[in-house]
Design an enzyme around this catalytic site. Structure first.
Site, mmCIF file in Angstrom:
data_model
loop_
_atom_site.group_PDB
_atom_site.id
_atom_site.type_symbol
_atom_site.label_atom_id
_atom_site.label_comp_id
_atom_site.label_asym_id
_atom_site.label_seq_id
_atom_site.Cartn_x
_atom_site.Cartn_y
_atom_site.Cartn_z
ATOM 1 C CE LYS A 285 -4.027 1.928 2.422
ATOM 2 N NZ LYS A 285 -4.970 2.054 1.335
HETATM 3 C C1 PLP Z 1 -6.589 0.193 -3.934
HETATM 4 C C2 PLP Z 1 -7.306 -0.342 -2.746
HETATM 5 N N1 PLP Z 1 -7.870 -1.559 -2.810
HETATM 6 C C3 PLP Z 1 -8.525 -2.094 -1.777
HETATM 7 C C4 PLP Z 1 -8.675 -1.398 -0.587
HETATM 8 C C5 PLP Z 1 -9.396 -2.027 0.564
HETATM 9 O O1 PLP Z 1 -8.476 -2.432 1.530
HETATM 10 P P1 PLP Z 1 -8.860 -2.449 3.081
HETATM 11 O O2 PLP Z 1 -10.055 -3.315 3.221
HETATM 12 O O3 PLP Z 1 -7.674 -2.975 3.765
HETATM 13 O O4 PLP Z 1 -9.158 -1.033 3.442
HETATM 14 C C6 PLP Z 1 -8.120 -0.134 -0.469
HETATM 15 C C7 PLP Z 1 -8.256 0.624 0.761
HETATM 16 O O5 PLP Z 1 -7.373 0.807 1.517
HETATM 17 C C8 PLP Z 1 -7.416 0.417 -1.566
HETATM 18 O O6 PLP Z 1 -6.871 1.616 -1.491
#
Ligand code: PLP
Length: 313
Positions: free
Chosen positions: A158
């Site tokens: 991330k």
């Molecule tokens: C690109 C992306 N995909 C998926 C998610 C969902 O991830 P999470 O459930 O950990 O927030 C996020 C959010 O953070 C995101 O930015």
């Protein structure tokens, strides 16, 4: 708009909100070198509680490892700092944003001589796509932008830089009147939303793209998988062709921001009946029952902010 709080955590100590500056020549500003998290703290009958703080912090450290960023804090220290941050700022329901970045020092692409800075901020936060969206669903489109391809920018991390791609997806959707865009991977298969994972339901079976389809390993995605298992709803991680979106009975997003949000149309094609479907509703109810503190936290997802206990215990 963002409502400032009193304190931000920086490298192990609290500083005033207004003092959390970085220099314009910091590595992160010029080359996008940051990894971060977004974590919700829910207001429950027994006080504020962080959602899956251990899993989020682990993903933060994983993201840093992928980019060879050495974080000078252990998982437990970071999780504990988040708890203290919420206490110091006297917040209930809020959003926590830890960010690890390459700071000021050298000016070239090679980042290894720049200091690593860790910040954490939190602020009050409501629903991302809106309260109504949770019941009625949202209208979305398939983006003309492709999700970052394998072996370019690592999707499992991330990283701030990944969100240049997400911004293109999100802006295009917004300008065309949609709530969100769905990006396809570089093979043309469904990947994810600009900030959400995606699930498709057909004939009672739930499908979601595998991690190899350039998706972020969502913590909420994993929660949905756990819930489906516990509710005996069949769920598989599999390649999803674009057209499956159009013939699905139900489609929904998952994410820290979106929680579980139904999708009611894609590219102006109505999904199923156009109403939140039964599988989505069942998973949504089970999810909200845990985070609202109405059901037993049988998965150990919540960490109370006001009671000191080992993270994840
Ligand atoms: C690109 C992306 N995909 C998926 C998610 C969902 O991830 P999470 O459930 O950990 O927030 C996020 C959010 O953070 C995101 O930015």
């Amino acid at each position: 708009m963002l409502k400032p709080t009193k304190k931000i955590w920086h490298n192990g100590r609290f500083i005033d909100w207004d003092d959390a500056h970085v220099h314009v020549l910091s590595h992160v500003i010029n080359y996008g070198s940051s990894v971060f998290e977004g974590i919700r703290c829910y207001s429950t009958p027994s006080g504020p509680a962080l959602f899956r703080v251990r899993e989020h912090t682990r993903r933060l450290l994983d993201s840093a490892k992928i980019y060879r960023i050495e974080v000078p804090f252990a998982l437990e220290e970071l999780a504990e700092a988040m708890r203290e941050l919420i206490q110091v700022n006297k917040l209930e329901a809020c959003y926590v944003r830890p960010i690890v970045l390459r700071g000021y020092g050298d000016v070239g692409v090679l980042p290894i001589h720049n200091p690593v800075e860790v910040y954490m901020a939190c602020w009050e936060w409501g629903k991302y796509l809106g309260e109504e969206a949770l019941a009625q669903g949202v209208d979305v489109c398939v983006s003309s932008w492709t999700r970052i391809a394998p072996n370019t920018l690592p999707a499992l991390a991330k990283a701030g830089a990944n969100y240049m791609n997400s911004q293109l997806v999100r802006m295009e959707a917004e300008l065309n009147g949609y709530a969100e865009g769905i990006a396809l991977d570089n093979h043309g298969y469904v990947s994810e939303g600009s900030g959400e994972n995606i699930f498709v339901v057909r004939d009672g079976k739930v499908l979601t793209p595998p991690l190899g389809a350039s998706v972020l390993p969502g913590i909420t995605r994993d929660a949905v998988i756990q819930l489906a298992q516990s509710l005996d709803i069949p769920l598989v991680e599999t390649i999803v062709p674009r057209e499956m979106l159009y013939i699905a009975d139900e489609v929904f997003f998952s994410g820290t921001a979106a929680e579980i949000t139904p999708i009611r149309s894609i590219d102006k094609i109505v999904v199923g009946t156009g109403l939140r479907g039964p599988v989505t509703e069942k998973l949504q109810r089970a999810f909200f029952d845990v985070i609202d503190g109405k059901a037993l936290d049988r998965f150990g997802w919540l960490t109370p902010v006001n009671v000191q206990q080992p993270v994840g215990a």
